[in-house]
Design a protein around this motif. Structure first.
Motif, mmCIF file in Angstrom:
data_model
loop_
_atom_site.group_PDB
_atom_site.id
_atom_site.type_symbol
_atom_site.label_atom_id
_atom_site.label_comp_id
_atom_site.label_asym_id
_atom_site.label_seq_id
_atom_site.Cartn_x
_atom_site.Cartn_y
_atom_site.Cartn_z
ATOM 1 N N UNK A 61 85.567 -28.716 61.855
ATOM 2 C CA UNK A 61 86.924 -28.263 62.142
ATOM 3 C C UNK A 61 87.632 -27.992 60.820
ATOM 4 N N UNK A 62 88.066 -26.736 60.632
ATOM 5 C CA UNK A 62 88.729 -26.341 59.379
ATOM 6 C C UNK A 62 90.197 -26.072 59.668
ATOM 7 N N UNK A 63 91.046 -26.890 59.076
ATOM 8 C CA UNK A 63 92.488 -26.675 59.212
ATOM 9 C C UNK A 63 92.969 -25.834 58.029
ATOM 10 N N UNK A 64 93.903 -24.951 58.293
ATOM 11 C CA UNK A 64 94.378 -24.055 57.231
ATOM 12 C C UNK A 64 95.887 -23.894 57.313
ATOM 13 N N UNK A 65 96.443 -23.457 56.204
ATOM 14 C CA UNK A 65 97.859 -23.146 56.114
ATOM 15 C C UNK A 65 98.023 -21.673 55.751
ATOM 16 N N UNK A 66 99.223 -21.170 55.891
ATOM 17 C CA UNK A 66 99.492 -19.783 55.541
ATOM 18 C C UNK A 66 99.133 -19.527 54.081
ATOM 19 N N UNK A 67 98.326 -18.502 53.850
ATOM 20 C CA UNK A 67 97.891 -18.156 52.500
ATOM 21 C C UNK A 67 96.524 -18.677 52.140
ATOM 22 N N UNK A 68 95.975 -19.615 52.908
ATOM 23 C CA UNK A 68 94.637 -20.140 52.613
ATOM 24 C C UNK A 68 93.580 -19.082 52.917
ATOM 25 N N UNK A 69 92.624 -18.904 51.997
ATOM 26 C CA UNK A 69 91.517 -17.961 52.202
ATOM 27 C C UNK A 69 90.347 -18.719 52.806
ATOM 28 N N UNK A 70 89.879 -18.265 53.951
ATOM 29 C CA UNK A 70 88.797 -18.930 54.673
ATOM 30 C C UNK A 70 87.438 -18.328 54.351
#
Length: 464
Positions: free
Chosen positions: A29-38
């Motif tokens: 499970x990968x949590x991300x925020x605005x601007x994070x490059x996946x």
């Protein structure tokens, strides 16, 4: 992550609890925020990414910068994992968080193994479809680029041809005129024209050169005949070469009488030949200047249309883009289409990708011309409301049948034969307006009037 977290997502419908457990165990499970490059465009697509919550933008790199090519905004939308089907496959875009959210990341190798174990027949279909799509996409991009280039080149070549041909004709005539000018000067020198006489004839020459626009062709012909008779009566052998130039420049018999008193019988013909040569040279230089300025203007319009050597995202006046598109399509407009520009005052500039908008205008205007079969009225309107800049492109064609209008924005749908059109369908135009510029595009069609409505936001989302 629990099985119930995946059970309600459309993508996993039909999988058993055991299959979902295997996915959860192998993935993370990968949590991300605005601007994070996946993940990044071009890198090996070693993972399969499934959106569980939030919003992710898909970025494609252009010549100058990265720009948004699409969005993932619905749980179950996925990206990557292509190495499950092809060893050399890479990510087709960069995934960047546009909000906070969660993604399920599964190794492509594990995805491929499960798919072959769970759905062997489906895997064969997927692999074939994947390769076919890649080949078709490459071919489609090449054909669209060639079609767009052909449309641009044909339109520009047609528009440049007329002023370029006029310039060539003017240069050829100017060469002959310069020869006549030097010959007449030699003749005047041989006949010992005095400096006082030359200055006097030059002074009255300056009275000419502004043709009277109010003179009718019949009046001009009468003036030419009167001048030719006057010249022949005084033994001027080139009377019918000199008379038309003098008449067009505003000379009459009274002016010729004054010139005759200055020059005298011995130098009348070479003196008037010198006057007509200078008048002709002035006219030809004016024509040459106008033709070359027209060519320069067309090149400037082409650069504006193609947005050469400019950043992708710019402050744009939509009317300028529409006008440059009309220049490119001038050949198709011809004399049968009446263009009405209804540009409201005070329409603000917007932040947009002008080269892409110009592709949209090209497709819509080209469709309108084809719908009218080259004869009718094309109305182009721009105005602003509190939140949008509104563009309307209307034609007086027969209108779209209901079944065509209902499918106009479907991918790959067209009513044109192979080889016709711009190579850019309304589906791609819709993507440019909706996904790239966060706007709207709709059609209102009835017999005798079809209107494409485009709304573009005055400010881009996230701007302040």
């Amino acid at each position: 992550m629990l099985i119930d977290d995946l059970r309600g997502i459309f993508l996993f419908k039909g999988l058993s609890d055991e299959q979902l457990r295997e996915l959860i165990a192998a993935g993370d499970e990968v949590r991300f925020e605005s601007g994070d490059v996946l993940f990044r465009e071009g890198e090996a697509a070693d993972f399969w990414w499934v959106l569980l919550a939030g919003r992710v933008e898909l970025l494609r790199r252009t010549r100058w910068e990265e720009s948004v090519a699409g969005v993932m905004d619905r749980p179950g939308i996925w990206a990557g994992g292509f190495r499950a089907w092809a060893d050399q496959a890479g990510y087709m875009a960069t995934g960047r968080g546009a909000s906070s959210g969660v993604m399920l990341r599964v190794p492509a190798k594990a995805l491929g193994e499960w798919a072959r174990a769970w759905f062997p027949f489906g895997v064969h279909l997927i692999e074939g479809f994947f390769q076919t799509v890649r080949n078709m996409e490459a071919l489609s991009r090449q054909q669209e680029a060639l079609a767009a280039l052909g449309t641009l080149a044909a339109g520009l070549a047609h528009e440049i041809n007329n002023p370029a041909s006029a310039a060539v004709r003017a240069v050829g005539a100017l060469q002959d005129t310069c020869h006549g000018l030097t010959s007449s000067l030699v003749s005047l020198a041989e006949r010992s024209l005095s400096a006082e006489q030359f200055l006097a004839i030059d002074a009255i020459r300056h009275e000419l050169g502004s043709p009277a626009a109010a003179v009718s062709p019949l009046e001009l012909a009468d003036r030419e005949e009167a001048l030719a008779d006057w010249l022949e009566a005084r033994g001027v052998s080139a009377a019918w070469d000199i008379a038309p130039v003098l008449a067009a420049a505003g000379a009459d018999v009274a002016w010729c009488e004054r010139a005759g008193r200055v020059l005298g019988d011995g130098t009348l013909e070479p003196g008037l030949a010198w006057v007509t040569s200078t008048l002709s040279a002035t006219v030809l230089l004016s024509e040459l200047k106008e033709a070359t300025e027209r060519v320069s203007g067309l090149v400037a319009a082409m650069k504006s249309y193609a947005q050469l050597d400019r950043a992708s995202l710019q402050s744009v006046d939509v009317a300028e883009g529409i006008d440059s598109t009309l220049v490119m399509l001038g050949q198709k407009l011809g004399d049968g289409v009446t263009v009405i520009r209804d540009y409201a005052a005070g329409v603000p500039r917007i932040e947009a990708h002008p080269a892409e908008l110009n592709q949209v205008w090209t497709n819509i205007i080209d469709n309108a011309i084809d719908a009218m079969n080259g004869h009718g009225t094309l109305r182009l309107s721009t105005r602003a409301d509190p939140e949008h800049v509104v563009i309307e492109i209307a034609d007086t064609g027969p209108g779209m049948p209901a079944e065509v209008q209902a499918r106009a924005f479907e991918a790959f749908y067209t009513t044109k034969d192979v080889g016709q059109g711009t190579g850019l369908g309304l589906d791609i135009a819709r993507r440019i307006i909706v996904e790239r510029h966060h706007g709207q595009i709709t059609i209102d069609s009835q017999p005798g009037k079809t209107v494409l409505h485009v709304q573009l936001p005055r400010t881009r989302p996230g701007d302040h």
